[in-house]
Design a protein around this motif. Sequence first.
Motif, mmCIF file in Angstrom:
data_model
loop_
_atom_site.group_PDB
_atom_site.id
_atom_site.type_symbol
_atom_site.label_atom_id
_atom_site.label_comp_id
_atom_site.label_asym_id
_atom_site.label_seq_id
_atom_site.Cartn_x
_atom_site.Cartn_y
_atom_site.Cartn_z
ATOM 1 N N GLN A 55 0.786 -1.060 -0.223
ATOM 2 C CA GLN A 55 -0.098 0.157 0.286
ATOM 3 C C GLN A 55 1.450 0.643 -0.130
ATOM 4 O O GLN A 55 0.675 2.554 0.767
ATOM 5 C CB GLN A 55 -1.268 -0.163 1.191
ATOM 6 N N PHE A 56 2.031 0.866 -0.831
ATOM 7 C CA PHE A 56 2.880 2.072 -0.488
ATOM 8 C C PHE A 56 3.118 3.312 -2.334
ATOM 9 O O PHE A 56 2.215 2.105 -3.098
ATOM 10 C CB PHE A 56 4.183 2.223 -0.696
ATOM 11 N N CYS A 57 2.708 4.072 -2.643
ATOM 12 C CA CYS A 57 2.822 4.828 -3.771
ATOM 13 C C CYS A 57 3.994 4.024 -4.672
ATOM 14 O O CYS A 57 3.912 3.974 -5.639
ATOM 15 C CB CYS A 57 2.191 5.622 -3.725
ATOM 16 N N THR A 58 5.073 3.641 -3.856
ATOM 17 C CA THR A 58 5.941 3.362 -4.803
ATOM 18 C C THR A 58 6.712 1.616 -5.158
ATOM 19 O O THR A 58 7.389 1.522 -4.643
ATOM 20 C CB THR A 58 7.032 4.053 -3.930
ATOM 21 N N LYS A 59 5.332 1.127 -5.336
ATOM 22 C CA LYS A 59 5.346 -0.334 -4.532
ATOM 23 C C LYS A 59 5.870 -0.547 -5.902
ATOM 24 O O LYS A 59 4.899 -0.305 -7.096
ATOM 25 C CB LYS A 59 4.302 -1.057 -4.516
ATOM 26 N N PRO A 60 7.035 -1.195 -6.119
ATOM 27 C CA PRO A 60 7.175 -2.197 -7.576
ATOM 28 C C PRO A 60 6.265 -2.939 -8.468
ATOM 29 O O PRO A 60 5.473 -4.036 -7.329
ATOM 30 C CB PRO A 60 8.714 -2.630 -7.546
ATOM 31 N N GLY A 61 5.175 -2.608 -8.722
ATOM 32 C CA GLY A 61 4.493 -3.079 -9.270
ATOM 33 C C GLY A 61 4.584 -3.737 -10.969
ATOM 34 O O GLY A 61 4.238 -4.979 -11.371
ATOM 35 N N LEU A 62 6.370 -4.049 -12.057
ATOM 36 C CA LEU A 62 6.641 -4.741 -12.632
ATOM 37 C C LEU A 62 8.154 -5.017 -12.041
ATOM 38 O O LEU A 62 8.723 -4.041 -12.058
ATOM 39 C CB LEU A 62 6.446 -3.933 -13.698
ATOM 40 N N LEU A 63 8.400 -6.177 -12.820
ATOM 41 C CA LEU A 63 9.413 -6.519 -13.060
ATOM 42 C C LEU A 63 10.245 -7.054 -13.962
ATOM 43 O O LEU A 63 9.766 -8.200 -14.694
ATOM 44 C CB LEU A 63 10.066 -7.829 -11.623
ATOM 45 N N PHE A 64 11.296 -6.469 -14.147
ATOM 46 C CA PHE A 64 11.598 -6.714 -15.691
ATOM 47 C C PHE A 64 12.643 -8.194 -15.557
ATOM 48 O O PHE A 64 13.359 -6.901 -15.643
ATOM 49 C CB PHE A 64 11.657 -5.976 -17.164
ATOM 50 N N LEU A 65 12.361 -9.086 -16.319
ATOM 51 C CA LEU A 65 13.649 -10.470 -15.805
ATOM 52 C C LEU A 65 14.171 -10.730 -17.715
ATOM 53 O O LEU A 65 12.999 -10.732 -18.369
ATOM 54 C CB LEU A 65 13.051 -10.825 -14.858
ATOM 55 N N PRO A 66 15.319 -11.110 -17.977
ATOM 56 C CA PRO A 66 15.192 -12.110 -19.313
ATOM 57 C C PRO A 66 14.597 -13.035 -19.000
ATOM 58 O O PRO A 66 14.833 -13.710 -17.614
ATOM 59 C CB PRO A 66 17.046 -11.870 -18.719
ATOM 60 N N ALA A 67 14.500 -13.469 -20.077
ATOM 61 C CA ALA A 67 13.603 -14.742 -20.463
ATOM 62 C C ALA A 67 14.515 -15.864 -19.766
ATOM 63 O O ALA A 67 16.214 -15.721 -20.083
ATOM 64 C CB ALA A 67 13.498 -15.046 -21.885
ATOM 65 N N GLY A 68 14.259 -16.808 -18.833
ATOM 66 C CA GLY A 68 14.854 -17.978 -18.447
ATOM 67 C C GLY A 68 15.579 -17.997 -17.759
ATOM 68 O O GLY A 68 17.262 -18.052 -17.103
ATOM 69 N N HIS A 69 15.553 -16.311 -16.643
ATOM 70 C CA HIS A 69 16.502 -16.085 -14.861
ATOM 71 C C HIS A 69 16.405 -17.034 -14.984
ATOM 72 O O HIS A 69 16.946 -16.925 -13.714
ATOM 73 C CB HIS A 69 15.168 -14.540 -14.746
ATOM 74 N N PRO A 123 3.490 3.892 -18.916
ATOM 75 C CA PRO A 123 2.437 5.470 -18.531
ATOM 76 C C PRO A 123 3.574 6.071 -17.819
ATOM 77 O O PRO A 123 5.101 4.879 -16.928
ATOM 78 C CB PRO A 123 1.811 4.707 -18.006
ATOM 79 N N GLY A 124 3.770 7.223 -17.526
ATOM 80 C CA GLY A 124 4.234 7.540 -16.165
ATOM 81 C C GLY A 124 4.596 7.142 -15.004
ATOM 82 O O GLY A 124 3.624 6.567 -14.521
ATOM 83 N N SER A 125 5.476 6.608 -13.681
ATOM 84 C CA SER A 125 5.535 6.775 -12.978
ATOM 85 C C SER A 125 6.706 7.452 -12.556
ATOM 86 O O SER A 125 7.247 8.106 -12.433
ATOM 87 C CB SER A 125 6.846 5.520 -12.920
ATOM 88 N N LEU A 126 6.257 6.827 -10.642
ATOM 89 C CA LEU A 126 7.206 8.160 -9.618
ATOM 90 C C LEU A 126 8.313 7.766 -9.768
ATOM 91 O O LEU A 126 9.126 8.391 -9.789
ATOM 92 C CB LEU A 126 5.916 7.981 -8.330
ATOM 93 N N THR A 127 8.998 6.397 -9.755
ATOM 94 C CA THR A 127 10.246 5.737 -9.841
ATOM 95 C C THR A 127 10.716 4.830 -11.021
ATOM 96 O O THR A 127 9.497 4.494 -11.533
ATOM 97 C CB THR A 127 10.197 4.820 -8.337
ATOM 98 N N ALA A 128 11.472 4.547 -11.414
ATOM 99 C CA ALA A 128 12.269 2.909 -12.146
ATOM 100 C C ALA A 128 13.323 2.591 -11.701
ATOM 101 O O ALA A 128 14.309 3.859 -11.219
ATOM 102 C CB ALA A 128 12.417 3.396 -13.755
ATOM 103 N N THR A 129 13.677 1.584 -11.429
ATOM 104 C CA THR A 129 14.714 0.953 -10.828
ATOM 105 C C THR A 129 15.280 -0.060 -11.825
ATOM 106 O O THR A 129 14.554 -0.747 -12.464
ATOM 107 C CB THR A 129 14.292 0.121 -10.350
ATOM 108 N N ILE A 130 16.613 -0.109 -12.110
ATOM 109 C CA ILE A 130 17.831 -0.944 -12.333
ATOM 110 C C ILE A 130 18.392 -1.040 -12.129
ATOM 111 O O ILE A 130 19.186 -0.568 -10.524
ATOM 112 C CB ILE A 130 18.392 0.111 -13.566
ATOM 113 N N HIS A 131 19.007 -2.471 -11.893
ATOM 114 C CA HIS A 131 19.656 -3.414 -10.926
ATOM 115 C C HIS A 131 20.860 -3.875 -12.105
ATOM 116 O O HIS A 131 20.122 -4.967 -13.368
ATOM 117 C CB HIS A 131 18.795 -5.051 -10.764
ATOM 118 N N GLY A 132 21.489 -3.442 -12.070
ATOM 119 C CA GLY A 132 22.586 -4.044 -13.042
ATOM 120 C C GLY A 132 23.944 -4.140 -12.538
ATOM 121 O O GLY A 132 24.264 -3.859 -11.025
#
Length: 488
Positions: free
Chosen positions: A269-283, A384-393
């Motif tokens: 219930q946070f406005c910054t909760k991550p709603g999408l996780l992009f992972l490489p296929a076969g992760h 759509p536009g978001s409050l945050t976007a995160t990159i793990h690299g």
Amino acid sequence: MPSPVPDPSPNAASAHGRTAAHATALALAAAPALAELPLPARASLLRRLSRTLEENAAHLAAVAEDETRLGVERLRGEIRRAQVQLEMFADVVEAGAFLDVMIDPADPAAQPGPRPDLRRMLVPLGPVAVFSASNFPFAFSVLGGDTASALAAGCPVVVKAHEGHPRLSDLTHDLAAEVLPAGVLTLVHGRETGRSLVTDPEVRAVGFTGSTSGGRALFDLANSRPDPIPFYGELGSLNPVVVTPAACAGRGADIAHGYVASVALGQGQFCTKPGLLFLPAGHGLEDNLRRAIASVPPAPLLGRWISTAYRATLAALAGHPAVRPLHLTPEPTDARASAPALLTTSAEELRAHPELLQECFGPASLVVTYTSADDLRTALHTLPGSLTATIHGSEREDEPFVRRLTAALSAGRLIWNGWPTGVAVTPAMHHGGPWPATTAPLHTSVGSRAMARWMRPVAYQDMPEELLPAPLRRDNPWSVPQQVGGPS
């Protein structure tokens, strides 16, 4: 953000016996004195409000826990955050730079012609309305960031209490009223009263935190007035997290655990909760994700209206032919509680089905697999536009890959190898973003720049010294920074 809720009872709109017109009249009467209050005195009011929260923290947290079930420890931490906001704005007010004073003395030899004496500064808009949020009963409520920043800017505030914590709202307001001059902070209850606030001719701007549907309706009201006013709405946000192949291979299990912890924080219930996780296929992280989400127990959400919306949205997503479940459990018998969930789809399916791009406010998230950098970038361009976007690299391996990714991410805050839940109260913070994250992406609702929403510039030309506001006078009685004849 949570969905709007019905009024809890017919009495809510008449708590204090105050209509929107009554509240705004009180605010209008208080506006001149607050605007002219010397900056040290204004800062002192903010610090006294902070002390009031501290002195009454135990009572406030107990009332908040009874209404929200967020946990006393979490609520005590949120009270401290509200204090930090008030104290930060007090420091900003005392420094005086927020007034953005610029002075260009008259110059008869200026080209292409003589220049008059010009003096410019920011002035408060006047009475503003603030709509409380359900999920942050202190940090985004009666004495939350919107109210604190507006008071710091010199604007009286009329707060529309949230129906999820009406007793806490009354208590917080009554404590603040012992500190502030009459009319500087006023409280009203009820959805219809809130709508009336937005259209009241004395209200000069509105701050809102809540659902996209509710915020859009009020935004349209603000713009349909004979005199449209600024509407600063924080609405819905998907807050995507992208994991590069190198990061997935090097520390995928840790990322999966951290992601689920961020999704489940505060029951999602946070406005910054991550709603999408992009992972490489076969992760190869499905088992890690399942174990992590299965360890999160069902828990009460803020109210039945949120639980109902959560269950409906989750059911629609889980039943979509392009989506398969990673972890779903039967919903608890308690109508207010909801169980965490993880679903999965592909970047190709996400592009083909934009209806999947909807916020599920609660402890659920969608894992999206991508097959290549191009597959990922084209999917990110559809978000759509978001409050945050995160990159793990990986800094060394992923530099060219990440540089291309950042151009595809539309968000107000970009995070590297971290998590979006948790918004630092600091001057450099930007808590905002393109639609539908907010209605005003140039502005922030957290950090010292939040004050800019409640002010406007005024230039004074050849004005007699005695008629100038104090910050523009040559003797500078408020001792504020003045940029005199400098670069623009």
